[in-house]
Design a protein around this motif. Sequence first.
Motif, mmCIF file in Angstrom:
data_model
loop_
_atom_site.group_PDB
_atom_site.id
_atom_site.type_symbol
_atom_site.label_atom_id
_atom_site.label_comp_id
_atom_site.label_asym_id
_atom_site.label_seq_id
_atom_site.Cartn_x
_atom_site.Cartn_y
_atom_site.Cartn_z
ATOM 1 N N ILE A 65 0.838 -1.200 0.000
ATOM 2 C CA ILE A 65 0.000 0.000 0.000
ATOM 3 C C ILE A 65 0.873 1.250 0.000
ATOM 4 N N GLU A 66 1.860 1.252 0.874
ATOM 5 C CA GLU A 66 2.712 2.436 1.032
ATOM 6 C C GLU A 66 3.560 2.692 -0.208
ATOM 7 N N ARG A 67 4.004 1.621 -0.885
ATOM 8 C CA ARG A 67 4.921 1.762 -2.010
ATOM 9 C C ARG A 67 4.227 1.848 -3.358
ATOM 10 N N PHE A 68 2.918 1.667 -3.401
ATOM 11 C CA PHE A 68 2.258 1.567 -4.698
ATOM 12 C C PHE A 68 2.480 2.808 -5.576
ATOM 13 N N PRO A 69 2.381 4.024 -5.047
ATOM 14 C CA PRO A 69 2.692 5.178 -5.897
ATOM 15 C C PRO A 69 4.130 5.147 -6.426
ATOM 16 N N ALA A 70 5.047 4.595 -5.636
ATOM 17 C CA ALA A 70 6.444 4.513 -6.071
ATOM 18 C C ALA A 70 6.603 3.536 -7.223
ATOM 19 N N TYR A 71 5.843 2.429 -7.195
ATOM 20 C CA TYR A 71 5.892 1.499 -8.329
ATOM 21 C C TYR A 71 5.459 2.224 -9.605
ATOM 22 N N ARG A 99 -1.161 10.814 -8.451
ATOM 23 C CA ARG A 99 -1.790 11.802 -7.574
ATOM 24 C C ARG A 99 -3.010 11.202 -6.870
ATOM 25 N N VAL A 100 -3.785 10.398 -7.586
ATOM 26 C CA VAL A 100 -4.967 9.764 -7.002
ATOM 27 C C VAL A 100 -4.570 8.847 -5.842
ATOM 28 N N GLU A 101 -3.415 8.195 -5.976
ATOM 29 C CA GLU A 101 -2.970 7.220 -4.981
ATOM 30 C C GLU A 101 -2.434 7.849 -3.700
ATOM 31 N N GLN A 102 -2.245 9.159 -3.698
ATOM 32 C CA GLN A 102 -1.487 9.784 -2.618
ATOM 33 C C GLN A 102 -2.128 9.608 -1.238
ATOM 34 N N ASN A 103 -3.446 9.536 -1.174
ATOM 35 C CA ASN A 103 -4.118 9.440 0.125
ATOM 36 C C ASN A 103 -4.427 8.010 0.558
ATOM 37 N N VAL A 158 -2.635 -6.540 -9.833
ATOM 38 C CA VAL A 158 -2.846 -6.245 -8.408
ATOM 39 C C VAL A 158 -4.111 -5.417 -8.210
ATOM 40 N N GLU A 159 -4.251 -4.327 -8.970
ATOM 41 C CA GLU A 159 -5.440 -3.482 -8.795
ATOM 42 C C GLU A 159 -6.711 -4.220 -9.186
ATOM 43 N N GLY A 160 -6.630 -5.045 -10.231
ATOM 44 C CA GLY A 160 -7.827 -5.760 -10.667
ATOM 45 C C GLY A 160 -8.332 -6.739 -9.631
ATOM 46 N N LEU A 193 -13.275 2.994 -1.958
ATOM 47 C CA LEU A 193 -12.604 3.427 -3.181
ATOM 48 C C LEU A 193 -12.207 2.257 -4.059
ATOM 49 N N HIS A 194 -11.731 1.182 -3.448
ATOM 50 C CA HIS A 194 -11.238 0.051 -4.236
ATOM 51 C C HIS A 194 -12.341 -0.905 -4.657
ATOM 52 N N ALA A 195 -13.496 -0.801 -4.022
ATOM 53 C CA ALA A 195 -14.597 -1.710 -4.342
ATOM 54 C C ALA A 195 -15.561 -1.128 -5.372
ATOM 55 N N ALA A 196 -15.241 0.025 -5.921
ATOM 56 C CA ALA A 196 -16.159 0.686 -6.857
ATOM 57 C C ALA A 196 -16.463 -0.217 -8.045
ATOM 58 N N TYR A 197 -17.742 -0.402 -8.325
ATOM 59 C CA TYR A 197 -18.142 -1.285 -9.423
ATOM 60 C C TYR A 197 -17.740 -0.718 -10.785
ATOM 61 N N ASP A 198 -17.556 0.579 -10.864
ATOM 62 C CA ASP A 198 -17.205 1.198 -12.143
ATOM 63 C C ASP A 198 -15.717 1.531 -12.235
#
Length: 258
Positions: A65-71, A99-103, A158-160, A193-198
């Motif tokens: 989670i913490e490193r995902f923006p870095a990837y 930018r979306v991932e920052q929070n 991973v995101e999928g 946020l991660h469970a959004a159907y769209d």
Amino acid sequence: MNHRFERTGPLTELGSYPQWAQDMVDACEATRQGVIRHELWDLMRELRLDRQGTRDFMVGIWPLIERFPAYMARNLLKTQYGRSPGDNLARRWLVRNIRVEQNHADYWLNWAQGAGVAREDVLYGERAQGTQALADWCEEVSRHDSLAAGIIATNYAVEGATGEWSRLIYDSASYAQSLPAHTRAQSLRWLQLHAAYDDTHPWEALEIVCTLKGTAPAADEVDHLIECIKRSYVGMRILADRCVGRAQVYGTVNEAAA
């Protein structure tokens, strides 16, 4: 011959993508099912996961989670504007979504605290053996492999899969009600946020990879992308296994994806 790919069908329909990409997704389906059908998600949504399992999950997945923006930033460094339509598409998408991932790290810590795992434990606590495999693999592929490989392993795979298992938990009224009422909305934000159907992120990642590779990449290139996807899924499966107290049945992520 022009092998350039330009999507003409709907973003979220597999038939909109080249046959090789459809075959790639099919080749990884059994491994993906091992993640999204894992018993961990049912244990969580049905409030049957014990305190140690909850703690191992929240603490174990934190490095990812913490490193995902870095990837994503590492993949951004591989792009060169104007070199190809795929580079341009990836560059715009990665800049916007970093930018979306920052929070998201803050939202994860809020969820952990709502689930009874202290912030300090998530940040500094010892992690169960094996739970680091996924974060290590994402770091490796994002740092050392191609742009297409990095995006397919992280933003697609991973995101999928995360979108699917997080939806299972978020849709559980019992799970939501188990969180402290005064911080419930805050605790559920990451899941929401991660469970959004769209959610279109994984599909957008697939489109980027297809734009990079075109309609007729070499067979060994496709095989490598398949391996990258499977390694991400296997890393997720190892982490989930450890959280339910199952002995690690894989030697390494590389061996398990072979």
